[in-house]
Design a protein around this motif. Sequence first.
Motif: not given
Length: 294
Positions: A117-133
């Motif tokens: 994207s045109n986002y100008p800087g660094k970005a940090w990510e949070l992640t999560y997963w489960e096998n259903s909604k």
Amino acid sequence: MIKSLHFLIIFLILIITSSFAQNKSKIPEDFCMTQDEYRLFSLINEYRTKLALNTIPLSKSLSYVAKTHAKDLAGNFNPASDCNMHSWSDKGNWKPFCFPKDQNRKHDVKDKAKELSNYPGKAWELTYWENSKADLDFVLDFWMSIPYTADMISSSNAWEKKEWKSMGVGIQDGYVLVWMGTDVDVEISTLICETGERIMNKSIPNELNAPVVQNNTKANEGTYFIIIGSFKVKSDASSAVESYHQMGYPNAVVIESQGRIRVAIDAFISQELADASLEKYRNKFQGAWIFLKK
């Protein structure tokens, strides 16, 4: 002297052309954010408000990156590999990345926002997963149970000196991702898929934080507000506005004019844009009408 002047003109044209190309959005025109994604964004800000922290503006760029990554993980991630959920496959229009193996000074997973994207800087990510909604309240509780992610959301300890100015959310098939950055996003608004509403980027100065007028739309002086109610007492109107904000109408505002106190649900810089949205709001708010304030 003339040759030097010609060279200078050509050089300036190249700079202007290059700047225009860089500012052109890399995000598809039909990109939108789901109500579930917007709800998680709101839940995080509600939590920060309880801690007396500033709310983080919604970022279209980071939401697009989060959604793109969530789709990639849902379709291509192999939990048995040496790569964790911060990784990107080789199945898309991006540079593949295996985290933490590929992380070094020249290759940083935090640069994915700038790449996509045109986002100008660094970005940090949070992640999560489960096998259903995913249950979004549980997701937030889960992140708050882990010191590292809890500190990131609450801007404490290792994250205390970082001022989050942008946040995006992406959800796909049990994958829930949140991206946060310390730079202001260049995109002015984010579309909500189900409602067609646009959530404005509050980190952009007010004079830029307005709907874009198309070339064939002639803007009038003033602002066109869609009014949905009148009040005798300003405190009652302010309470109503706060309720509308919590319901997902961030542009709701109190309008005082000619001794009257009104509540507007949205605002536009041209009558054409206001007219185009009026019917949508009348489906939810009977008697909605347009008021021009100069």
